[in-house]
Design a protein around this motif. Sequence first.
Motif, mmCIF file in Angstrom:
data_model
loop_
_atom_site.group_PDB
_atom_site.id
_atom_site.type_symbol
_atom_site.label_atom_id
_atom_site.label_comp_id
_atom_site.label_asym_id
_atom_site.label_seq_id
_atom_site.Cartn_x
_atom_site.Cartn_y
_atom_site.Cartn_z
ATOM 1 N N ARG A 289 -4.875 7.884 10.757
ATOM 2 C CA ARG A 289 -6.328 7.896 10.914
ATOM 3 C C ARG A 289 -6.752 7.194 12.192
ATOM 4 N NH1 ARG A 289 -9.042 8.323 5.774
ATOM 5 N NH2 ARG A 289 -10.967 7.940 6.903
ATOM 6 N N LEU B 276 -10.693 4.383 11.154
ATOM 7 C CA LEU B 276 -10.750 3.227 10.255
ATOM 8 C C LEU B 276 -11.078 1.953 11.026
ATOM 9 C CD1 LEU B 276 -7.605 3.935 8.050
ATOM 10 C CD2 LEU B 276 -10.006 4.365 7.484
ATOM 11 N N LEU C 79 -2.979 7.343 5.984
ATOM 12 C CA LEU C 79 -3.780 6.271 6.580
ATOM 13 C C LEU C 79 -3.301 5.862 7.970
ATOM 14 C CD1 LEU C 79 -4.538 3.874 3.589
ATOM 15 C CD2 LEU C 79 -6.024 5.567 4.656
ATOM 16 N N THR C 80 -2.010 5.857 8.180
ATOM 17 C CA THR C 80 -1.492 5.431 9.486
ATOM 18 C C THR C 80 -1.762 6.451 10.582
ATOM 19 O OG1 THR C 80 0.695 6.246 8.839
ATOM 20 C CG2 THR C 80 0.269 3.881 8.552
ATOM 21 N N LEU D 65 -4.283 -1.152 10.420
ATOM 22 C CA LEU D 65 -4.818 0.208 10.318
ATOM 23 C C LEU D 65 -5.914 0.475 11.339
ATOM 24 C CD1 LEU D 65 -4.851 0.678 6.448
ATOM 25 C CD2 LEU D 65 -3.271 1.701 8.098
ATOM 26 N N HIS E 147 0.195 5.234 -0.453
ATOM 27 C CA HIS E 147 -0.243 5.762 0.832
ATOM 28 C C HIS E 147 0.884 6.181 1.770
ATOM 29 C CE1 HIS E 147 -4.478 5.303 0.082
ATOM 30 N NE2 HIS E 147 -4.229 4.118 -0.441
ATOM 31 N N THR F 294 -2.390 9.365 -0.664
ATOM 32 C CA THR F 294 -2.276 10.286 0.466
ATOM 33 C C THR F 294 -2.651 11.704 0.043
ATOM 34 O OG1 THR F 294 -0.592 8.938 1.528
ATOM 35 C CG2 THR F 294 -0.693 11.253 2.183
ATOM 36 N N LEU G 161 -6.468 11.824 -0.406
ATOM 37 C CA LEU G 161 -7.144 11.744 0.894
ATOM 38 C C LEU G 161 -6.939 13.016 1.709
ATOM 39 C CD1 LEU G 161 -6.429 8.045 1.885
ATOM 40 C CD2 LEU G 161 -8.654 9.063 1.396
ATOM 41 N N THR G 162 -5.762 13.609 1.615
ATOM 42 C CA THR G 162 -5.497 14.860 2.330
ATOM 43 C C THR G 162 -6.436 15.955 1.826
ATOM 44 O OG1 THR G 162 -3.204 14.260 2.732
ATOM 45 C CG2 THR G 162 -3.746 16.606 2.850
ATOM 46 N N VAL H 37 -11.731 -0.984 5.830
ATOM 47 C CA VAL H 37 -10.497 -1.124 5.042
ATOM 48 C C VAL H 37 -10.653 -2.249 4.025
ATOM 49 C CG1 VAL H 37 -8.031 -1.700 5.136
ATOM 50 C CG2 VAL H 37 -9.016 -0.135 6.837
ATOM 51 N N CYS I 123 0.810 -1.219 0.000
ATOM 52 C CA CYS I 123 0.000 0.000 0.000
ATOM 53 C C CYS I 123 0.845 1.273 0.000
ATOM 54 C CB CYS I 123 -0.905 0.028 1.232
ATOM 55 S SG CYS I 123 -1.794 -1.502 1.529
ATOM 56 N N ASP J 23 -4.768 13.658 8.575
ATOM 57 C CA ASP J 23 -5.670 12.512 8.405
ATOM 58 C C ASP J 23 -5.623 11.926 7.000
ATOM 59 O OD1 ASP J 23 -6.467 12.516 11.015
ATOM 60 O OD2 ASP J 23 -8.485 13.286 10.654
#
Length: 133
Positions: free
Chosen positions: A88, A91, A85-86, A127, A59, A66, A69-70, A96, A55, A82
Motif C-alpha cells: 500500500r 497508509l 498491506l506492505t 507501513l 496480512h 489480505t 482487503l484485496t 494504521v 500482523c 493493494d
Amino acid sequence: MSRFLLALALLAPATAMAAPGGVPELPPYQVRAAQPAGDRLQPGRDPRAVFEHSCGYCHFPGGMGTNLLTKQMMMMKRPPSDGLLTNRRDLTADYVKAVVRGGKGAMPAQTRVDLTDAELNAVAAYLAQKGKK
C-alpha cells in the motif's frame, strides 16, 4: 458400502496433498513468525519483524485480512496487489494506529497486550514508510 466409498473419496484428496512423511505443510499465513528479540515495551525493535510476528498471520499473502482487503480494493477499482498491506502507498501511521486499536470490518481491535504501544508505533511507521518508496 456406499458410506465406505464416500469416506474413501473424501480422504483421497487430503492424502494427495500431504508432504513426504505424511504431514502437510502449513500455508505461510498459518505460520506465525518468531517474536523478535528485545523488550516489547521499548522502541527499537525491528519493525518488519514485529509486523511479521504480530500482523503477518492475517496480512501475509493468503491470510484472511489480505483476502478481505484485496476484495475491497478490487471493488474500488484498485489493483489487487493493494490488498497486501506492505504494497500500500496510502497508509499513514495515524491511520494504521486507529485501525489497529479500534478495529475495522472483520479485524478486531488489538489491545496493548496484543501489540504494545512501542510495537504499534514501529509497525505504523514501517507501513507508512513503505508508501513513500
